[in-house]
Scaffold this motif. Structure first.
Motif, short mmCIF file in Angstrom:
data_model
loop_
_atom_site.label_atom_id
_atom_site.label_comp_id
_atom_site.label_asym_id
_atom_site.label_seq_id
_atom_site.Cartn_x
_atom_site.Cartn_y
_atom_site.Cartn_z
N LEU A 12 42.22 -9.55 8.50
CA LEU A 12 41.02 -9.47 7.66
C LEU A 12 41.21 -8.28 6.74
CD1 LEU A 12 38.06 -9.99 6.80
CD2 LEU A 12 37.38 -8.51 8.68
N HIS A 41 42.00 -13.44 5.69
CA HIS A 41 40.57 -13.51 5.38
C HIS A 41 40.25 -12.29 4.52
CE1 HIS A 41 39.85 -16.68 8.35
NE2 HIS A 41 40.71 -16.02 9.10
N SER A 43 37.27 -10.16 2.56
CA SER A 43 35.84 -9.95 2.53
C SER A 43 35.53 -8.74 1.66
CB SER A 43 35.34 -9.68 3.97
OG SER A 43 33.99 -9.31 3.96
#
Length: 71
Positions: A12, A41, A43
């Protein structure tokens, strides 16, 4: 009989954290490309209660949002 272990690294990555520069962002993109990570991922940074990041300022400018969408 031999068994094969399959390991997949998933990470992430938070973007737009306080103080992040365009150069920091490009280094992150280059790292992803260099290691050919199979799954990432991404974000936008946001402060998380109870963690050190809770004291950081959200740095979500238009440029940061656009560069996240373009990569």
């Amino acid at each position: 009989m031999y068994q094969t272990l399959i390991l997949i690294l998933v990470t992430l990555i938070s973007c737009a954290f306080s103080g992040e520069t365009d150069e920091d962002f490009l280094q992150t993109i280059n790292l992803i490309k260099e290691y050919k990570l199979p799954q990432v991922h991404i974000s936008q940074f946001y402060p998380r209660p109870g963690l050190r990041s809770d004291n950081l300022i959200l740095n979500a400018t238009i440029n940061i949002i656009l560069r996240m969408k373009s990569n």
